[in-house]
Design a protein around this motif. Structure first.
Motif: not given
Lengths: 426, 426
Positions: A101-102, A105, A354, A357-359, B163, B165
């Motif tokens: 996910n990161l 981004e 960041l 919220r992504t990982e 993580r 999604g």
């Protein structure tokens, strides 16, 4: 800097493959002992190993069959072969998280990984280095474990000493936040507040080492520093093994004293020499906060020396204004065709959010620094997004809650559906 | 309690060995789906497995070759076989610490271990249960992950959703401490404060499940509860495997809703049935805080029903006054010849400090409860110190710093040797 004069029967010391101490500057060798500065040139001493006689495939099998902690790498560390059976906190083997996910981004297509050290026993990479210092302290017959600290290290030393049956006496500035004091004091060792700043604490510790009152004391980051520092090599070993015995193309590593970055490079070099990984180029990128960026400034200016700064940043675990290993970091960044970069406090906070919220990884400010620098280096074209990249998170967000204190509720509602629907979340 | 009526195409759901949902009270079976209460008798639904066709030694090898997280046990969990490749926080395989120092202090001679779950991604055992709920949510096509929480669970859901999604929307009482709000909010999901207490939050969530606004929402501890709860079985699996595929003689487990204790028993029973461990007796001891001790009170009075209490204890993560699985806990404690005991807040704090100074483990208040109860049960002769005993620490002291806020500096000195010597520490 006074040269250590502590006498110790180091002839019979068993620290596995550690053969001697060797000066990083002049190469002068001395027997293993609780010393940290060269008697010839005052340069820093580091461990010299005897890895002769290792068969690559046997070594690989031995590591893979080892415990799920740093002691799987005992054959490559200054510790006795039976270390895994001794009381220690056994840190390491923390997750290498594939951060897809990161990566999306940041536009990384070559594979992005976060080495997340927040799962260590006291939730920072310090457990790795303290674990080595503890084994050295045991070998040298020390009975008290000590350090100067402003946070993570105090807890790591207190916890390791408690488990291993050492007395601990840790020195901190007396006016630290209450939370940090609790975290360091809970393990029951002596915790001494010093009326002064961190520099005063450090100066006091150097005095104490030379005084009879400090006899039998191992200061993990002073007279045990050569052993202590080797703990950071395990980050390199784990990253390579977790990638399937493969070197990443790029690593982003935080810089405080610079020791961690230099030891990660040392660890990668050892893996190549031992044949455990293919010899291929890798780039190491150093990450600092703008508010404490002496190495980054020197790198950008093309200097070989690092000019000290007075730190002013929320990334307190990296706030060393006069980093001892700064020049070595510059060497490594240049030799590997990497770089050193810095980010503002605002960028650090953005990067913490960041990553979370992504990982789902809540990093310490130091993790915000590495993620923030990664983003900045991609944007500036210095870091190649098509290459395999590993970013280090060396600590835990729970320890630096103040940095993101503004994070809060999305909405406050009354306990009924109408109130919820009015809030506009569905 | 309203029976769930959410329609879902559960025919094609692949949750590995999970075959159906089965009522714990009347045995009525329904297909796998996001339901939690029996349509016949309103009893709680739990997962029924099909473990037929497993060869014991093949299964053991498959587990041992699996990843260093809960997914090594995928063949025994309600998750698809390829779960380890899906984005999840991958908790588990936390250390089983041989606690020799603590054993000496408590007079345990038969081997004392602490199962330390503070190393999980968000530093509590909740990551185990949320990981299961997440896989169920994926299987049922939910897009939002939700829960009611006062702390640990909010962070675990927020992190896992980030993580994987999923959107997350978590409900908490609006007046929680700022630190807990930050920990839950950092992952970027919606965090909604409800003007009311935890009961109000729960009631609101039940309403939302039945409303169109809650469509597509998986509440991990409500409509996904049968899947969620199974995560606690992994504690039993890990303990047995880490002991060398052997059952401990005695386990001390905290009680909040009681679900964890009942699922640990379920996990141990499965290991016996599958032949992975020798069938031998074990005793399960439940641990509560005196300020929220409905199960302990019922156990001591010889009752089969649990009378609700209004909680008043520092062990907030265990403060459920009306524990849903309380009667099942009583059954298990009695069937295994264990017991349920409680300790005062003062004893909890003492036990947190005892564990920290003997083993270097900084436990949450829940860990103080289990260690304190262990000590009490040894002193009263109920727990046998000559038997192998495992004590659970399910959370992290960093999250409950307030409970030990009195812990502080041993001394404050000026930065010189004279001042240090006056302090009387050498």
């Amino acid at each position: 800097m006074a040269v250590q004069t502590v006498a110790s029967t180091t002839e019979s010391v068993d620290l596995g493959p550690a053969a001697a101490l060797s000066c990083r500057e002049c190469g002068h060798r001395v027997p293993l002992g609780p010393v940290f500065a060269c008697e010839e040139c005052f340069g820093p001493l580091e461990i010299a190993y005897d890895f002769s006689g290792y068969d690559t495939e046997e070594l690989r099998k031995r590591i893979e069959a080892g415990p799920a902690n740093i002691w799987r790498y005992a054959p490559l560390l200054p510790v006795p072969a039976d270390v895994a059976g001794k009381p220690n906190l056994n840190p390491g083997w923390t997750p290498l998280v594939k951060a897809d996910n990161l990566a999306r981004e940041l536009g990384v297509t070559g594979g992005l990984y976060v080495k997340d050290d927040s799962g260590n026993p006291t939730h920072s990479f310090k457990d790795r280095v303290v674990a080595q210092a503890l084994e050295a302290a045991r070998a040298f017959g020390f009975t008290t474990l000590s350090c100067s600290s402003t946070g993570n290290l105090a807890g790591a030393v207190g916890a390791a000493a408690a488990r291993a049956g050492f007395r601990s006496c840790v020195f901190i500035p007396h006016d630290l936040e209450q939370g940090k004091i609790v975290m360091a004091a809970i393990y029951g060792g002596d915790l001494v507040g010093i009326e002064g700043n961190y520099d005063d604490v450090n100066r006091f510790c150097s005095e104490l080492i030379g005084d009879p009152a400090g006899e039998g004391w191992g200061f993990v980051n002073v007279n045990l520093r050569p052993y202590y520092a080797e703990g950071s090599k395990t980050l390199a070993y784990e990253i390579a093994e977790q990638l399937g015995w493969r070197l990443p193309d790029q690593l982003v590593v935080p810089i405080a004293s610079g020791s961690q970055l230099t030891k990660i490079d040392k660890g990668l070099q050892e893996l190549i020499k031992l044949g455990l990984v293919e010899d291929k180029p890798y780039k190491i990128f150093g990450a600092q906060a703008e508010g404490c960026s002496p190495v980054s400034v020197a790198f950008k200016a093309g200097h070989d020396v690092v000019r000290p700064q007075k730190p002013n940043t929320i990334a307190k675990s990296l706030a060393i204004g006069n980093p001892a290993d700064g020049p070595y970091v510059l060497d490594i960044a240049r030799r590997t065709a990497g770089a050193v970069e810095d980010v503002t406090d605002e960028q650090i906070v953005d990067a913490i959010k960041l990553l979370a919220r992504t990982e789902g990884i809540f990093a310490e400010t130091a993790g915000g620094v590495t993620v923030g620098v990664t983003r900045k280096l991609i944007e500036s074209g210095v870091l190649d997004p098509t290459k395999t990249t590993v970013v280090l998170n060396t600590g835990d967000g729970l320890k630096t809650l103040d940095a993101v204190a503004g994070t809060g509720l999305t909405a406050t509602i009354r306990p009924n559906l109408d109130s919820f629907k009015e809030a506009g979340l569905v």
